[in-house]
Scaffold this active site. Structure first.
Site, PDB file in Angstrom:
ATOM      1  N   HIS A 121      73.933  25.081  57.377  1.00  0.00           N
ATOM      2  CA  HIS A 121      74.165  26.050  56.304  1.00  0.00           C
ATOM      3  C   HIS A 121      75.267  26.993  56.787  1.00  0.00           C
ATOM      4  O   HIS A 121      75.380  27.256  57.981  1.00  0.00           O
ATOM      5  CB  HIS A 121      72.839  26.813  56.124  1.00  0.00           C
ATOM      6  N   ASP A 198      67.543  27.110  63.321  1.00  0.00           N
ATOM      7  CA  ASP A 198      67.491  27.728  62.000  1.00  0.00           C
ATOM      8  C   ASP A 198      66.363  27.053  61.217  1.00  0.00           C
ATOM      9  O   ASP A 198      66.501  25.915  60.761  1.00  0.00           O
ATOM     10  CB  ASP A 198      68.850  27.535  61.309  1.00  0.00           C
ATOM     11  N   GLN A 201      64.722  26.412  56.228  1.00  0.00           N
ATOM     12  CA  GLN A 201      64.319  25.383  55.273  1.00  0.00           C
ATOM     13  C   GLN A 201      63.012  24.698  55.671  1.00  0.00           C
ATOM     14  O   GLN A 201      62.399  24.017  54.868  1.00  0.00           O
ATOM     15  CB  GLN A 201      65.431  24.336  55.181  1.00  0.00           C
ATOM     16  N   LYS A 224      61.742  31.697  51.500  1.00  0.00           N
ATOM     17  CA  LYS A 224      61.705  30.238  51.386  1.00  0.00           C
ATOM     18  C   LYS A 224      60.293  29.705  51.633  1.00  0.00           C
ATOM     19  O   LYS A 224      60.074  28.499  51.635  1.00  0.00           O
ATOM     20  CB  LYS A 224      62.677  29.620  52.393  1.00  0.00           C
ATOM     21  N   CYS A 362      75.795  25.799  50.062  1.00  0.00           N
ATOM     22  CA  CYS A 362      76.171  26.571  51.263  1.00  0.00           C
ATOM     23  C   CYS A 362      76.355  25.659  52.468  1.00  0.00           C
ATOM     24  O   CYS A 362      76.049  26.041  53.593  1.00  0.00           O
ATOM     25  CB  CYS A 362      75.146  27.654  51.597  1.00  0.00           C
TER      26      CYS A 362
HETATM   27  C1  LIG Z   1      68.364  29.465  52.976  1.00  0.00           C
HETATM   28  C2  LIG Z   1      68.890  29.031  54.272  1.00  0.00           C
HETATM   29  C3  LIG Z   1      69.582  29.905  55.116  1.00  0.00           C
HETATM   30  C4  LIG Z   1      69.890  31.324  54.722  1.00  0.00           C
HETATM   31  O1  LIG Z   1      68.749  32.068  54.520  1.00  0.00           O
HETATM   32  P1  LIG Z   1      68.849  33.521  53.875  1.00  0.00           P
HETATM   33  O2  LIG Z   1      67.486  33.773  53.415  1.00  0.00           O
HETATM   34  O3  LIG Z   1      69.854  33.424  52.758  1.00  0.00           O
HETATM   35  O4  LIG Z   1      69.296  34.426  54.958  1.00  0.00           O
HETATM   36  C5  LIG Z   1      70.016  29.440  56.326  1.00  0.00           C
HETATM   37  N1  LIG Z   1      69.793  28.179  56.709  1.00  0.00           N
HETATM   38  C6  LIG Z   1      69.123  27.308  55.943  1.00  0.00           C
HETATM   39  C7  LIG Z   1      68.878  25.929  56.446  1.00  0.00           C
HETATM   40  C8  LIG Z   1      68.654  27.702  54.706  1.00  0.00           C
HETATM   41  O5  LIG Z   1      68.003  26.830  53.930  1.00  0.00           O
END
Ligand SMILES: *Cc1c(COP(=O)(O)O)cnc(C)c1O
Length: 404
Positions: A121, A198, A201, A224, A362
Site C-alpha cells: 500500500h 503492515d 488488511q 479495518k 492505493c
Molecule cells: C488500509 C491500509 C493501510 C492504511 O491504513 P490507514 O488506516 O489508512 O492508515 C495500509 N496498508 C494496508 C495493507 C491497508 O489495507
C-alpha cells in the site's frame, strides 16, 4: 454457532438502502462496518465518562484512564505482546509507519539498504522513500509473481548485511495475498535486519501472534477491524521503542519540562503526545472483543466459503480476469473484464446498491506490474452472504452487457 443472519443484526448500516436497493457492502478492504456494540461504546464514553486521561485525580478522569488503558491491555492480549508499553496508540497504520520511518532518520547511514515488497500500500512505500531522501539509504524492491505472490527466491538474493529494514504487508489489500511473513522475518533476522509488518488488511481475518512471529514492528488500523476511524496501533519491540526518538513533542509525552531542557516520559507515553482519541482507543478494544466473541476460526471458515463461491461465480463471466490467484489469499477479489474500464463497472453496480472499490487501491505499483489502470475490487467480511455474491454477479453481468 456462527449464524450470519444473527451477526448482520449487529450492524445497523446493513439494513439501509442505497439508490433504492438494499445495501450490498463489499468494500471491506477499504473499511469495515461497525457493530452496535462498538457504536454504543463510543456513545457511552461521551454520554457518561468523557474526561481527559492520565491527568486528573477526579473520578471521571480515573474512569476514562482505566477504560483507555484497559483497551491497551486488550490489544496486548489479543496480539500476544509481551508488555503493554510495547503497544503505542496512533491515528492508524499510516501514522504508525510514519512514526517508525521518522525514528530511523538518525539511525540509518548513506548506503544502508531497505527492502519493500512489490505488494505494498502507498502507506508502506512513501514514508520509506522520504526516509531514503533524508538519509541516502537505498530502497530495493522485492518483486512479485504473476499470481500476486512474493518472489521469495529473489528476496534471499536482496538480503545482505547492508539490509537494515524490511517492510511487507501481512495481507495485500489490493489482491488479498497472504504473505509468508514468518519466513521473511526469520531470513531478515539471520542477516541482522529488522522487519515491519503492515497488518492493516490482516487483522479482520486472522489473529496475529506477535510473540511467535517475532517481528520488530507490527502496525494496524482499528477501522479495518470493525473499530472506529482515526485510531490504530504500533507494536514495537521494547529495545526498538527505547532506541527511536519521540515522533511529536507536546503534553503527555514528557517527564519534565523547563525552558533549558525537557526529558521524555517512558514508554508508551513517549510516543503519545497530546490528548489522544480516547473514545476511539476504548472502542478499538470493544471491536477486538466483538471479533473474538465471533471467533477467528469461524470468521476464516465463512470468508473462505464466500471467497471460493465468488471466485467460481465471477469466473463464469466471459472475459473476466482475476488478479491475485495465489493459493494463500483472503476474501478479496480484484478483477477486470476485457475491454471495459473498471470505473464503469463500479458506477453501474453502485446504481444497484452494491459498494465495490474501483481504481488502484492505493497500490499503483501493483497495477503497473499488471499494466492495467486499476481493477474492480470486491472484498468480503464475515457479515457478507452468498446471496449478496449472487447480487454482485448478476450486477456485473448486467454491466458487462450494457458496456460491451
Ligand atoms: C488500509 C491500509 C493501510 C492504511 O491504513 P490507514 O488506516 O489508512 O492508515 C495500509 N496498508 C494496508 C495493507 C491497508 O489495507
Amino acid at each position: 454457532m456462527f449464524d450470519v443472519n444473527e451477526i448482520r443484526k449487529d450492524f445497523p448500516i446493513l439494513s439501509r438502502k442505497v439508490n433504492g436497493q438494499p445495501l450490498v457492502y463489499l468494500d471491506n478492504a477499504a473499511t469495515t462496518q461497525k457493530p452496535q456494540q462498538v457504536i454504543d461504546c463510543i456513545v457511552d464514553y461521551y454520554s457518561n465518562y468523557n474526561a481527559n486521561i492520565h491527568r486528573g485525580v477526579h473520578s471521571l478522569s480515573q474512569e476514562a484512564t482505566d477504560a483507555y488503558e484497559g483497551a491497551r491491555k486488550k490489544i496486548q492480549t489479543h496480539f500476544n505482546i509481551a508488555n503493554a508499553h510495547e503497544v503505542i496508540f496512533t491515528a492508524g497504520a499510516t501514522e504508525s509507519i510514519n512514526l517508525v520511518a521518522n525514528g530511523f532518520t538518525e539511525i540509518l547511514k548513506k548506503g544502508d539498504e531497505l527492502i519493500v515488497s512489490g505488494l505494498e500500500h502507498h502507506s508502506n512505500i512513501v514514508p520509506w522513500q522520504m526516509l531514503c531522501e533524508r538519509t541516502g539509504a537505498i530502497l530495493k524492491v522485492l518483486p512479485i509473481h504473476e499470481d500476486g505472490s512474493l518472489k521469495m527466491d529473489v528476496f534471499k538474493t536482496l538480503l545482505s548485511e547492508k539490509t537494515k529494514l524490511v517492510f511487507v504487508n501481512h495481507i495485500s489489500n489490493a489482491l488479498g495475498t497472504i504473505n509468508p511473513i514468518k519466513e521473511i522475518i526469520e531470513l531478515t533476522h539471520q542477516n541482522g535486519g529488522a522487519v515491519l509488518i503492515d497488518g492493516a488488511q490482516a487483522c479482520s481475518h486472522v489473529r496475529p501472534d506477535l510473540a511467535a512471529l517475532d517481528c520488530d514492528f507490527y502496525v494496524t488500523s482499528a477501522h479495518k477491524m470493525c473499530g472506529p476511524t482515526g485510531v490504530g496501533m504500533l507494536y514495537g519491540k521494547e529495545k526498538w521503542l527505547e532506541k527511536l526518538p519521540p515522533y511529536q513533542g507536546g503534553g503527555e509525552m514528557i517527564a519534565e519540562v523547563t525552558f533549558e531542557k525537557t526529558t521524555y516520559a517512558g514508554l508508551p507515553h513517549k510516543f503519545e503526545a497530546g490528548t489522544p482519541n480516547i473514545s476511539g482507543g476504548i472502542a478499538f478494544g470493544a471491536a477486538i472483543d466483538y471479533l473474538n466473541d465471533i471467533g477467528f476460526e469461524a470468521i476464516a471458515e465463512h470468508e473462505n466459503e464466500l471467497l471460493n463461491y465468488a471466485t467460481q461465480q465471477l469466473l463464469s463471466i466471459k472475459g473476466l480476469k482475476i488478479y491475485g490467484t495465489s493459493a494463500e489469499k483472503t476474501s478479496v477479489i480484484s478483477f477486470n473484464i476485457e475491454g471495459i474500464h473498471p470505473y464503469d463497472i463500479g458506477t453501474i453496480v453502485d446504481k444497484l446498491g452494491i459498494a465495490v472499490r474501483t481504481g488502484h487501491h492505493c497500490a499503483q505499483p501493483i497495477m503497473n506490474f499488471y499494466k492495467i489502470p486499476g481493477t474492480v475490487r470486491a472484498s468480503f467480511a464475515f457479515y457478507n452472504t452468498k446471496k449478496e455474491i449472487d447480487i454482485l454477479v448478476a450486477a456485473v453481468k448486467k454491466a458487462h452487457m450494457m458496456l460491451s
